[in-house]
Write an enzyme that holds these catalytic residues in place. Structure first.
Site, PDB file in Angstrom:
ATOM      1  N   GLU A  57     -35.770 -80.766 -15.645  1.00  0.00           N
ATOM      2  CA  GLU A  57     -35.720 -81.628 -16.821  1.00  0.00           C
ATOM      3  C   GLU A  57     -37.059 -82.325 -17.062  1.00  0.00           C
ATOM      4  O   GLU A  57     -37.507 -82.462 -18.206  1.00  0.00           O
ATOM      5  CB  GLU A  57     -34.598 -82.671 -16.678  1.00  0.00           C
ATOM      6  CG  GLU A  57     -33.188 -82.098 -16.615  1.00  0.00           C
ATOM      7  CD  GLU A  57     -32.723 -81.528 -17.945  1.00  0.00           C
ATOM      8  OE1 GLU A  57     -33.459 -81.621 -18.942  1.00  0.00           O
ATOM      9  OE2 GLU A  57     -31.616 -80.964 -17.975  1.00  0.00           O
ATOM     10  N   GLU A 105     -28.774 -75.995 -29.623  1.00  0.00           N
ATOM     11  CA  GLU A 105     -28.986 -74.551 -29.496  1.00  0.00           C
ATOM     12  C   GLU A 105     -28.491 -73.772 -30.706  1.00  0.00           C
ATOM     13  O   GLU A 105     -29.129 -72.800 -31.131  1.00  0.00           O
ATOM     14  CB  GLU A 105     -28.309 -74.023 -28.221  1.00  0.00           C
ATOM     15  CG  GLU A 105     -29.021 -74.367 -26.935  1.00  0.00           C
ATOM     16  CD  GLU A 105     -28.791 -75.799 -26.483  1.00  0.00           C
ATOM     17  OE1 GLU A 105     -29.521 -76.276 -25.605  1.00  0.00           O
ATOM     18  OE2 GLU A 105     -27.863 -76.451 -27.024  1.00  0.00           O
ATOM     19  N   GLU A 113     -18.239 -78.007 -25.432  1.00  0.00           N
ATOM     20  CA  GLU A 113     -19.062 -77.608 -24.299  1.00  0.00           C
ATOM     21  C   GLU A 113     -18.636 -76.263 -23.730  1.00  0.00           C
ATOM     22  O   GLU A 113     -19.460 -75.503 -23.227  1.00  0.00           O
ATOM     23  CB  GLU A 113     -19.005 -78.669 -23.197  1.00  0.00           C
ATOM     24  CG  GLU A 113     -19.962 -79.812 -23.382  1.00  0.00           C
ATOM     25  CD  GLU A 113     -21.429 -79.411 -23.201  1.00  0.00           C
ATOM     26  OE1 GLU A 113     -22.017 -79.733 -22.156  1.00  0.00           O
ATOM     27  OE2 GLU A 113     -21.997 -78.780 -24.116  1.00  0.00           O
ATOM     28  N   ASP A 126     -29.739 -69.408 -18.712  1.00  0.00           N
ATOM     29  CA  ASP A 126     -30.197 -69.246 -20.093  1.00  0.00           C
ATOM     30  C   ASP A 126     -31.707 -69.174 -20.287  1.00  0.00           C
ATOM     31  O   ASP A 126     -32.255 -68.159 -20.727  1.00  0.00           O
ATOM     32  CB  ASP A 126     -29.599 -70.358 -20.969  1.00  0.00           C
ATOM     33  CG  ASP A 126     -29.763 -71.753 -20.373  1.00  0.00           C
ATOM     34  OD1 ASP A 126     -30.373 -71.876 -19.293  1.00  0.00           O
ATOM     35  OD2 ASP A 126     -29.285 -72.728 -20.980  1.00  0.00           O
TER      36      ASP A 126
END
Length: 880
Positions: free
Chosen positions: A78, A337, A319, A225
């Site tokens: 992150e 996204e 989610e 991803d």
């Protein structure tokens, strides 16, 4: 205005989220490092939005105020994508503006120097035998030291280790210091070497010391991803063919095993024909955008359309959702996204349909997520309840992609095509590919499998030549999918068994199994599945692969057991009641405060009474409601508030019903309890017939209950609406005298900005809001004497099916085709009712509040609304 210099804004309570000062949210808090996260993450967004003056001020604040040497443990992943990427993106646009000669003339690479400082702070995480980084690091003390409080982890996710190359390589190219790019390349090389060679897939988590796969399921969503994304984008940015070759090898495996258009389902890396789960997570919504960059447009359109249908059903993308498009995890933290993929598909096709999709996203954000101090994440897309959370990626990515979707070329002060987006949508200039190439390239083409597919030419295709002047191309692909979500309802088009891949199906479906059918028992025996009749009438299934007739039969048995586990799990969920909503509708809240409540297994079924129960609240005496109510004159005609404990829920309900209450709310007596940290549960009956209880009963945790109690202290009379889900404010106040802002959806943003400084202090008071909900799988039932909620039942892992067993009644675990159809039909009826209700309430209020509108008394207003009119006039005087 409300949060600086905190890392994030808490939009409901209008304050900053500072780590250590708020209850821990677990791993989510690892993104917070007391380094003004949102400010850094949003730097280049300001320039995209042509806010150059604000950008210049923001850069000065970062340089002046941000400290990167805090004693705090943060996520390497992150911190890299948000902070290092944010600093590099800010530097990229800063030097661009400086070159233009109008802004940033004072800038002397200050952001780049901060990025280099942060890069060195992250490097100790790579001190492993594999070269894969530790998942966390202490910004001040690094790794392993006692004061660092980290360095003992053994596992990391594939995306965590594989999403470093863009930022680290850009840092090396900008500074001429090669070590950053070298470390990131080494991590990528190791992941490539550890791929499963027969399937060319990678798992979700890996041991950073041994390189063994810890979780061996594979997909394109959470945990993996951006690993795939960075392989392709590393080729685009750095020009190294090996990255494209690796990506194409993985992409071939994804399209072979994971892609089941329009679905993308996780599989096992060693048995890629066997699906690992029957639900999808929302992070996979980025994949259509990546497919556009790859040039594979058709599957991108198909998956994007399926996701859009889910959004139209729930307003936001949950989610996680199942293959038959039911909610699996109900939260939605305003993830960007899907907007990202929408932008790329519009760029590729020029189809105005995607502008309509973007318009829907913006309308839903303004209608359901916008609150006075920002945009609040959805705690539960089914009830519309909020979470006091606004992640930095909302401004870094969502705003950027939606603006670019609608922007004309002249709306952007620089050429966006000169940059590539990182996974956090930060801008890195493409000229880095020819600058400071400190890493020598090896010709590794011979390591890669030759792919017999013209789609895998070693070049990025130009989408403009894929479908020239053919606006109907995308529509022709979307058309068969436009009702895919709704069609799954009555006949179960996307059935449980279909979710188990396109490989061979077991000869017996779990839904068809009948314990009394001799043929079925014979098939089970062949598959190594034995059936045991228990004394209590239940049937237990156990599979032993070694007892199967062959290895193929054993695999059939494994699939059958997985289907039965999923079927049993779905039925258990169907037996549970969904969460309910408590909505404060009185002044000054007007329906904007939505609290998620636990349901009761007795009393009025709010799902069958769509209008809900509305009334003022009053505390019962005694407050626990466990004996005859001594203040019936106060409780009569109102919704009674009671404290949990000392007797059964049903007893409380009977006592307040006898006193004339029209509903009841039980507030948890456990100080500080919150739906943010504890699973909701259903209030069970007392084991007796509860048909005599006719009023609705709901349960609130302590934190949510205090919202109402505080409102009573401040405003005396508080009116609430008990319902199955949050109601549109236009519906709540239909036909009643309200300020124009409640219904005016055309107020300008400028009006809000003019009033924002006057309104903020009062807004903080009037919007002390919290809400919460949990996925149904974590709703536990409580019966008997009240204590604490039961822990949610452990789920059965499909990987353990070799010795797994399923226990359920004959009737419940072996539904017939007719029974399943009945379930689907009843759900459709509910959905139809919901859609009709939504169509009635289209005119939702804009959250852009203006209090300048004069409220004049009207002769037609009923006498009982005079008090509200006076309240509105008082609000005007107070400049609320």
């Amino acid at each position: 205005e409300h949060a600086y210099p905190a890392d994030e804004l808490m939009p409901l309570t209008c304050r900053g989220r500072v780590r250590g000062q708020e209850p821990s949210r677990g791993d989510v808090d690892d993104a917070l490092g007391k380094f003004s996260l949102t400010l850094i993450d949003t730097l280049d967004t300001l320039v995209v939005l042509n806010k150059t003056r604000e950008f210049e001020e923001a850069v000065r604040k970062v340089v002046r105020d941000v400290n990167l040497d805090n004693d705090i443990v943060v996520s390497v992943f992150e911190t890299n994508i948000r902070v290092l990427g944010g600093l590099l993106g800010g530097h990229s646009v800063a030097i661009m503006l400086k070159e233009k000669g109008e802004h940033m003339q004072w800038y002397n690479d200050e952001l780049l120097q901060m990025a280099k400082q942060l890069g060195y702070k992250l490097l100790p995480a790579f001190n492993t035998t594999s070269g894969l980084p530790y998942p966390r690091i202490n910004l001040k003390f690094g790794m392993r030291k006692p004061e660092a409080r980290t360095g003992t982890e053994t596992d990391t996710c594939t995306a965590c280790a594989g999403t470093l190359i863009l930022e680290f390589a850009a840092l090396s190219r900008f500074t001429g210091t090669s070590i950053f790019e070298e470390y990131a390349r080494k991590a990528l090389d190791f992941l490539w070497e550890k791929r499963q060679r027969s399937s060319n897939l990678v798992g979700v988590t890996i041991n950073i010391h041994t390189g063994d796969w810890v979780r061996k399921d594979s997909g394109v969503g959470a945990g993996i991803d951006s690993y795939y994304e960075y392989l392709l984008k590393a080729y685009v940015l750095l020009g190294d063919d090996s990255f494209l070759e690796r990506f194409n090898t993985h992409y071939d495996a994804i399209m072979r095993y994971i892609s089941q258009p329009p679905l993308l389902l996780d599989v096992h890396i060693h048995k890629p024909m066997l699906n690992a789960r029957t639900w999808m997570d929302s992070l996979l919504a980025f994949f259509p955008g990546l497919q556009v960059l790859k040039g594979d447009i058709r599957p991108a359109i198909e998956t994007h359309e399926m996701l859009y249908q889910v959004i139209k059903k729930h307003n936001f993308l949950p989610e996680a959702f199942t293959t038959d498009f039911r909610v699996h995890w109900a939260q939605h933290p305003l993830r960007p996204e899907f907007a990202e993929s929408t932008y790329f598909l519009y760029k590729a096709t020029g189809d105005p349909y995607y502008l309509e999709v973007g318009k829907t996203l913006i309308e839903n954000l303004n209608k359901y997520a916008r609150v006075p101090c920002g945009f609040a994440a959805m705690k539960d897309v089914r009830t519309g309840s909020h979470e006091d959370r606004m992640d930095s990626f909302f401004l870094a990515e969502m705003f950027k992609y939606l603006y670019l979707l609608f922007a004309d070329k002249e709306d952007i002060i620089f050429d966006i095509e000169d940059y590539i987006f990182t996974t956090e949508a930060h801008l890195l200039p493409l000229w880095l590919s020819t600058t400071n190439q400190t890493v020598s390239k090896k010709n590794t083409t011979t390591e890669y499998t030759e792919l017999d597919d013209s789609n895998f030419d070693w070049t990025c295709p130009n989408t403009q030549i894929l479908f020239p002047n053919d606006p109907m191309y995308a529509q022709s692909i979307r058309e068969p999918l436009k009702n895919v979500v709704d069609k799954s309802c009555p006949r179960g088009v996307i059935r449980v068994e279909e979710s188990f891949g396109s490989g061979p199906k077991p000869p017996l479906r779990a839904r068809d199994f009948m314990a009394s059918n001799p043929e079925h028992l014979e098939i089970l025996k062949k598959m190594g599945v034995s059936l045991i009749h228990l004394k209590d009438g239940r049937v237990q299934l156990v599979q032993h692969a070694i007892q199967a007739a062959s290895s193929l039969d054993a695999e059939d048995g494994l699939r059958f057991m997985q289907e039965m586990i999923e079927l049993s799990s779905q039925q258990q969920k169907e037996q549970q009641l969904p969460p309910r909503a408590v909505q404060i509708v009185s002044h000054p809240f007007f329906g904007r405060v939505v609290l998620t409540a636990g349901p009761a297994q007795f009393g009025m079924d709010l799902s069958k009474h769509k209008s809900g129960t509305r009334g003022f609240v009053a505390s019962s005496k005694p407050y626990n409601g466990c004996s005859e109510i001594t203040n019936p004159e106060v409780v009569m005609g109102k919704i009674a508030l009671m404290q949990r404990g000392q007797c059964m829920f049903a007893e409380k309900a009977r006592n307040i019903q006898k006193a004339g209450a029209i509903g009841g709310i039980v507030i948890d007596d456990n100080e500080g309890s919150s739906s943010d940290t504890a699973p909701l549960f259903q209030m069970a009956g007392d084991g007796k017939n509860t048909d005599d209880i006719t009023i609705p009963m709901l349960f609130l945790f302590n934190k949510e209950g205090n919202i109402i109690l505080d409102a009573i202290k401040e405003h005396e009379e508080v009116e609430v609406l008990l319902s199955d889900k949050a109601k549109d404010r236009a519906t709540i106040f239909k036909g009643k005298m309200l300020p124009n802002y409640i219904f005016d959806s055309n107020l300008e943003v400028e009006d809000m900005e003019q009033k924002s400084s006057e309104n903020d202090s009062e807004n903080q008071k009037s919007e002390k809001t919290t809400s919460g909900s949990q996925d149904l799988s974590s709703v536990s039932q409580e019966s008997g004497a009240e204590s604490s909620p039961d822990s949610p039942p452990e789920s059965v892992s499909p990987a353990d099916v070799d010795s797994a067993s399923i226990s359920s009644s004959k009737e419940d675990s072996c539904p017939t085709e007719n029974h399943e159809t009945t379930i689907h039909d009843s759900e459709c009826t509910a959905l139809d009712n919901q859609s009709r209700e939504q169509s009635k309430t289209e005119e939702e209020s804009s959250p852009n509040v203006s209090w300048d509108n004069k409220v004049q008394p009207m002769e037609s207003v009923l006498a009982d609304w005079n008090e509200d009119i006076e309240a509105f006039e008082m609000m005007e005087k107070d400049e609320l």
